[in-house]
Design an enzyme around this catalytic site. Structure first.
Site, PDB file in Angstrom:
ATOM      1  CG  LEU A 285      -2.491  -2.005  -4.071  1.00 33.45           C
ATOM      2  CD1 LEU A 285      -2.538  -1.525  -5.075  1.00 33.45           C
ATOM      3  CD2 LEU A 285      -2.895  -1.150  -2.891  1.00 33.45           C
ATOM      4  CG  ASP A 286       1.826  -2.311  -3.256  1.00 29.04           C
ATOM      5  OD1 ASP A 286       1.370  -2.380  -5.076  1.00 29.04           O
ATOM      6  OD2 ASP A 286       1.217  -2.235  -2.870  1.00 29.04           O
ATOM      7  CD  GLU A 287      -2.118  -9.430  -1.257  1.00 31.85           C
ATOM      8  OE1 GLU A 287      -3.523  -9.565  -1.771  1.00 31.85           O
ATOM      9  OE2 GLU A 287      -2.247  -8.848  -0.126  1.00 31.85           O
TER      10      GLU A 287
ATOM     11  N   GLY B 277       0.136  -1.299  -0.159  1.00 31.21           N
ATOM     12  CA  GLY B 277       0.202   0.053   0.010  1.00 31.21           C
ATOM     13  C   GLY B 277       0.921   1.245  -0.180  1.00 31.21           C
TER      14      GLY B 277
END
EC number: 3.5.1.10
Lengths: 287, 287, 287, 287
Positions: free
Chosen positions: C230-232, C204
């Site tokens: 998100l960001d995964e 995040g």
């Protein structure tokens, strides 16, 4: 990015004895200086020489530069101190010398513009015209000083005359000419070079080709001060990157660029921030 | 820790030409082998020599070792292949030579006991008795072969006679004697040494002292095969660690131990798993 | 810098079974292809899925692209292979999205111009006009697509319409907007992002600030494919740099720039050279 | 390996103001102390708290420990200093807690015996008997304190009673039990733990398994002080190692062992040499 406060930095070396730190910190305190950074080192393995870097806020400090020098003189004499004083407000003027390769210059200019390197760049000099557009992007004057084998001394003489008085130190950002002793002596401990190997391995020409032939499993770069002895000056910073049998000489050149530019930038930052002292062909680096 | 399945590994080198991979993989398939790892390399920068390491399950493979050799012969002749075959089931017998320093031996024995190194250790030899207790902890026979300057050749001759037939390769784990050519030739490309510098820097004796004097900002270690030329054999693995002006020679020795043991262990693992091929004093390492 | 020879690369995945390598290498050999690189992997820990990357010279290969597809079809069906074919001659078209920060873009453009990244850059898109001069230096068209909170979907819709058909993959070079699912789905596994932390730490916003607050001793960067989470998405490359108590959040930002640009460039190189396969939110990277 | 000279070290924290360094260095000088190391830090980003570590030769220093405390009191009061004094001559007594894994203990004991860690080890405690032979090799008393889920508090109470008065700090060298708050409070900022991930990633159990599932490209280790919040205490040291798709969970465990033992040893060295100060859940580490 740089801390907004201006500081005064003292660089000091002298024979070690008790009382030096007390005397210097007392001196700073007496004149309303607030110490922000301090580091010291004593060369225990050899003779006992004491080195110190001490920074204090310029704001609030009671002495002018001239008064500081006068007031510090008795302390310097008492402890036989060699010393210099640096005001962060006075940005160093740095001349950059390049040849045709652009990776170190590109990186230095980007970092400089980003505020990582607190210096001014009055000129870029090259023995080629290749990198002039890059200099223009950053609005830095670019001068072409050819390097002709048959009149090497005369050419370097003209270059030196041009530089003299315009720069506080010089960066050889992959400048592929060997500087004559008279030139080196004009900027003692003020010329930074990047060598494309982990010195003392592969001193001299073509380190990547020789690294390939030897079959090493890492390649590196070394930033050092230039002295009369080729690639043997005091080392400021070094780093390496791993390589393997798949890497051709060209791959080593490519990988090496990343290390070269990082190591050179680190050395320039350290020198610009007055973090490097020299002692017997070695450096003391106060991070 | 090692994969429980047993594999057969072919190491191959020959002049490059189309059809090699097809022929070898077809050969394995025809005899019910399932390929588990495969890597190849061609020396494009020099002549075009092809190298391959190919591993397949022993379980299910239809040929005995003798049958494999017979069946592979026509392929080897067709492509002028130099080859060797290795069964993971047959653990290599490794003799370790040490002097007085214990860090590499301690580390190797711990890794070996932990299952990281798939090898047997029939003996440890030393020119001192210092490390005998360490060998005893791990129940490994320890033999003291003194090394006397005036009868170096005779001493190494006795040692070689003892070793002969007992070991597949040798590890010099900080063995501080130079082996005679006749000894080296008895184990061609089968003696691994750890040198305590990032070769080719600081070839020879006292690298940490010389690193201190030169003022380098990193120190390292190099694992290589022993040849007649001191510290000039093919490099298997290298690594470095950063150091600075505060490090005395003793500090460099301390920091260096961490790199030495890590680099030596890596080289031993690679050699034990048949991941290293040698070509013109360089290694091809198939990770 | 790139190898001058053009190659054809097959990326393959299928359930593991004997004979795959033999069939594929035989196919290449039959049509006069010379294999230059080959790597494989089987996911032993989970189910047994086989992955392969195999490259061969285009020069001399007997089949046209259409013929190759037709001829390979029976093999693909026999082994239930998912596959793609890539011609190095056909450079990928890469769109770059940026916001205001210039370090990743500066680095990508320099590497691209230096020949490190074999791709074309048809456009740079930004939600700001800040970096337009940088794009102009390299003669790359720069388009300003504002990103307004109240009409985020419409804005991204226009952007997508513009991009569609012009790019093979996208790089988010510190593009500070979250892409809508419909946008992400339009470029499945074809959007590379650089996150300024060593994921999964500090997912995040504001990772450097949170790293400062937590007092970590290293900071890092992660290049990954963008997915709905998100960001995964699947991680392609990661690296870190050490930091300490002296580093302010600003220092972390400065140090982090070096890692970010290096990690992103590495991921772009890997993707451009067809070295990345994706399997269950993880990557298989054939170096 | 340790420096032969004995030193006295002051650790200091107080609100920043001019004159602190001067007062302290003057104090040391007045009583015939020669400063050998000095480092300071001010938390500029937050409030301005000043931290200092200053070491001086014990030999020649005029004050006894009691006299030092009395004489320093006025300075401490004047600047509102929190301080502690440490004599290198008084080796710290360190209790080690382990479970079944031996890599951290093996490494600590070897370094301790090699002189890298200037501490005494009065006991090793474990909830298993597995590692008793290792303790015996080094002649260190080994105590088996079982950890039973149903009487966890009582078990830790007995363990604490045993430890109390015998150790200055504790090392959890892969001790796989969570310590109760009353236990932690008995050794505030005196329990060092090694966590097998680069925190704050993978807090809690099974970090290697979770790292495998996430597909990270590096794994790491974190040494930190134990607090009530699991894995959230002040971080002393961290490092990582690269991994890739070929690594199974078991490979990550194997690779991770190298990082864990290196990071833990570094943290223990720093703590033993009084180089760590704690401030608001973060550490200031004076190298």
């Amino acid at each position: 990015m740089p801390t907004p406060k201006h500081t005064i930095t003292l660089l000091i070396s002298c024979p070690d004895q008790p009382g030096i730190v007390a005397a210097i910190s007392q001196f700073i305190f007496e004149h309303q200086g607030n110490i922000v950074q301090s580091a010291q080192h004593t060369t225990n393995q050899q003779d006992c020489t004491f080195f110190m870097r001490i920074s204090f806020d310029e704001n609030g400090f009671a002495l002018t530069p001239g008064e500081l020098r006068d007031a510090f003189l008795p302390i310097a004499e008492r402890f036989h101190i060699k010393w210099s004083v640096h005001y962060s407000r006075e940005r160093k003027r740095v001349g950059i010398l390049v040849s045709k390769l652009d990776h170190c210059l590109t990186d230095l200019l980007w970092r400089w513009k980003s505020g990582e390197l607190a210096m001014d760049i009055p000129f870029i000099i090259s023995n080629h015209s290749t990198l002039e557009p890059l200099a223009q992007m950053y609005n830095i004057p670019y001068y072409h000083f050819p390097s002709r084998r048959e009149q090497r001394t005369a050419d370097q003489q003209s270059m030196l005359e041009f530089i003299y008085g315009k720069a506080d130190f010089l960066i050889l950002a992959r400048y592929m000419q060997i500087l004559e002793p008279f030139f080196v002596h004009a900027f003692p401990q003020q010329i930074l070079n990047i060598h494309h190997s982990f010195l003392p391995a592969f001193i001299g020409a073509n380190p990547y080709q020789r690294a390939f032939e030897r079959g090493v499993k890492l390649i590196g770069a070394t930033a050092h001060y230039v002295t009369d002895s080729l690639d043997e000056g005091p080392i400021i910073a070094q780093d390496v990157i791993h390589c393997n049998h798949r890497d051709t000489t060209e791959d080593l050149v490519r990988k090496g660029r990343d290390v070269e530019r990082r190591v050179l930038a680190e050395a320039v930052r350290l020198h610009t921030e007055d973090r490097v002292l020299i002692y017997e062909n070695k450096t003391i680096v106060f991070q």
